[in-house]
Design a protein around this motif. Structure first.
Motif, mmCIF file in Angstrom:
data_model
loop_
_atom_site.group_PDB
_atom_site.id
_atom_site.type_symbol
_atom_site.label_atom_id
_atom_site.label_comp_id
_atom_site.label_asym_id
_atom_site.label_seq_id
_atom_site.Cartn_x
_atom_site.Cartn_y
_atom_site.Cartn_z
ATOM 1 N N MET A 1 0.806 -1.222 0.000
ATOM 2 C CA MET A 1 0.000 0.000 0.000
ATOM 3 C C MET A 1 0.839 1.271 0.000
ATOM 4 O O MET A 1 0.468 2.258 -0.616
ATOM 5 C CB MET A 1 -0.929 0.013 1.223
ATOM 6 N N GLN A 2 1.976 1.264 0.706
ATOM 7 C CA GLN A 2 2.731 2.493 0.931
ATOM 8 C C GLN A 2 4.139 2.495 0.346
ATOM 9 O O GLN A 2 4.774 3.539 0.302
ATOM 10 C CB GLN A 2 2.865 2.754 2.446
ATOM 11 N N GLY A 3 4.666 1.335 -0.010
ATOM 12 C CA GLY A 3 6.063 1.270 -0.430
ATOM 13 C C GLY A 3 6.973 1.027 0.761
ATOM 14 O O GLY A 3 6.522 0.728 1.861
ATOM 15 N N GLU A 4 8.253 1.164 0.531
ATOM 16 C CA GLU A 4 9.262 0.884 1.556
ATOM 17 C C GLU A 4 9.473 2.113 2.452
ATOM 18 O O GLU A 4 9.755 3.193 1.943
ATOM 19 C CB GLU A 4 10.580 0.525 0.860
ATOM 20 N N PRO A 5 9.361 1.972 3.782
ATOM 21 C CA PRO A 5 9.623 3.123 4.664
ATOM 22 C C PRO A 5 11.123 3.342 4.850
ATOM 23 O O PRO A 5 11.930 2.459 4.565
ATOM 24 C CB PRO A 5 8.970 2.695 5.980
ATOM 25 N N ASP A 6 11.467 4.502 5.347
ATOM 26 C CA ASP A 6 12.869 4.793 5.646
ATOM 27 C C ASP A 6 13.364 3.979 6.840
ATOM 28 O O ASP A 6 14.533 3.613 6.912
ATOM 29 C CB ASP A 6 13.057 6.288 5.941
ATOM 30 N N ASP A 7 12.448 3.714 7.796
ATOM 31 C CA ASP A 7 12.817 3.031 9.034
ATOM 32 C C ASP A 7 11.653 2.144 9.476
ATOM 33 O O ASP A 7 10.540 2.643 9.679
ATOM 34 C CB ASP A 7 13.142 4.082 10.107
ATOM 35 N N TRP A 8 11.908 0.845 9.648
ATOM 36 C CA TRP A 8 10.853 -0.083 10.056
ATOM 37 C C TRP A 8 10.571 -0.033 11.559
ATOM 38 O O TRP A 8 9.527 -0.491 12.000
ATOM 39 C CB TRP A 8 11.224 -1.516 9.670
ATOM 40 N N GLU A 9 11.477 0.473 12.353
ATOM 41 C CA GLU A 9 11.326 0.399 13.814
ATOM 42 C C GLU A 9 10.021 1.025 14.327
ATOM 43 O O GLU A 9 9.311 0.394 15.126
ATOM 44 C CB GLU A 9 12.535 1.020 14.514
ATOM 45 N N PRO A 10 9.640 2.252 13.914
ATOM 46 C CA PRO A 10 8.360 2.802 14.388
ATOM 47 C C PRO A 10 7.163 1.933 13.972
ATOM 48 O O PRO A 10 6.212 1.775 14.738
ATOM 49 C CB PRO A 10 8.286 4.181 13.734
ATOM 50 N N PHE A 11 7.231 1.366 12.786
ATOM 51 C CA PHE A 11 6.173 0.462 12.323
ATOM 52 C C PHE A 11 6.086 -0.755 13.235
ATOM 53 O O PHE A 11 5.003 -1.124 13.698
ATOM 54 C CB PHE A 11 6.457 0.041 10.876
ATOM 55 N N HIS A 12 7.221 -1.384 13.501
ATOM 56 C CA HIS A 12 7.244 -2.563 14.379
ATOM 57 C C HIS A 12 6.664 -2.239 15.753
ATOM 58 O O HIS A 12 5.852 -3.003 16.284
ATOM 59 C CB HIS A 12 8.673 -3.090 14.539
ATOM 60 N N GLU A 13 7.066 -1.111 16.317
ATOM 61 C CA GLU A 13 6.571 -0.714 17.639
ATOM 62 C C GLU A 13 5.055 -0.544 17.638
ATOM 63 O O GLU A 13 4.373 -1.011 18.559
ATOM 64 C CB GLU A 13 7.247 0.576 18.090
ATOM 65 N N LEU A 14 4.529 0.118 16.611
ATOM 66 C CA LEU A 14 3.085 0.330 16.522
ATOM 67 C C LEU A 14 2.339 -0.995 16.373
ATOM 68 O O LEU A 14 1.330 -1.239 17.044
ATOM 69 C CB LEU A 14 2.751 1.263 15.360
ATOM 70 N N MET A 15 2.816 -1.872 15.492
ATOM 71 C CA MET A 15 2.152 -3.169 15.270
ATOM 72 C C MET A 15 2.129 -3.995 16.556
ATOM 73 O O MET A 15 1.120 -4.618 16.892
ATOM 74 C CB MET A 15 2.849 -3.960 14.156
ATOM 75 N N LEU A 16 3.236 -3.974 17.295
ATOM 76 C CA LEU A 16 3.316 -4.720 18.552
ATOM 77 C C LEU A 16 2.436 -4.102 19.626
ATOM 78 O O LEU A 16 1.730 -4.825 20.346
ATOM 79 C CB LEU A 16 4.772 -4.806 19.027
ATOM 80 N N THR A 17 2.443 -2.781 19.738
ATOM 81 C CA THR A 17 1.615 -2.096 20.736
ATOM 82 C C THR A 17 0.135 -2.357 20.481
ATOM 83 O O THR A 17 -0.630 -2.618 21.420
ATOM 84 C CB THR A 17 1.887 -0.579 20.712
ATOM 85 N N GLU A 18 -0.281 -2.292 19.215
ATOM 86 C CA GLU A 18 -1.694 -2.489 18.867
ATOM 87 C C GLU A 18 -2.078 -3.963 18.714
ATOM 88 O O GLU A 18 -3.243 -4.275 18.510
ATOM 89 C CB GLU A 18 -2.016 -1.742 17.572
#
Length: 145
Positions: free
Chosen positions: A108-125
């Motif tokens: 949907m969005q392409g490759e992000p510059d940094d996966w860490e914020p994504f990982h944190e959000l997915m784990l938190t939610e």
């Protein structure tokens, strides 16, 4: 207007990532939820959600869904229907669910510059992936002249 079949419905659904997911409530009535989706080449619609949502509970009880996607004009639309499977909630940045969530994000969005914020959000939610296996597709489009 022209009725469209499965193949054309898949094409229309690939052209957008915004749709409306229909699930079945415990009382048999439909529940509609606006969702972001990605349709893969294997005709599986993937949607990221959380365990506490009504759509998640509905899909656990009745593993079937329909996705409605608008076309380029008001009279054009596609509907994809099929059986649904779901992953468990993500528990680790290196598990299979996180890998599928990353693939979904990329689609949907392409490759992000940094996966860490994504990982944190997915784990938190405690995100999970809904997979709607698009076995049936139909819709309408305006005739092209």
């Amino acid at each position: 207007m022209t009725t469209i079949g499965h193949r054309a419905a898949l094409e229309l659904a690939r052209a957008s990532h915004q749709g409306t997911l229909v699930t079945i409530r415990g009382n048999g009535r439909p529940q509609l939820s606006n969702v972001l989706h990605a349709l893969s080449d294997d005709r599986v619609v993937r949607i990221s959600t959380t365990p506490g949502r009504a759509k998640t509970a509905n899909l656990r009880r009745t593993p079937w869904g329909a996705l409605h996607v608008n076309g380029p004009d008001f009279w054009s639309y596609a509907v994809l229907e099929g059986a649904v499977t779901m992953t468990a909630p993500v528990v680790d940045a290196d598990d299979q669910v996180m890998a599928e969530l990353r693939d979904h994000y990329r689609a949907m969005q392409g490759e992000p510059d940094d996966w860490e914020p994504f990982h944190e959000l997915m784990l938190t939610e405690r995100r999970l992936v809904v997979r709607l296996h698009a076995d049936r597709g139909y819709g309408f489009r305006l005739d092209q002249h």
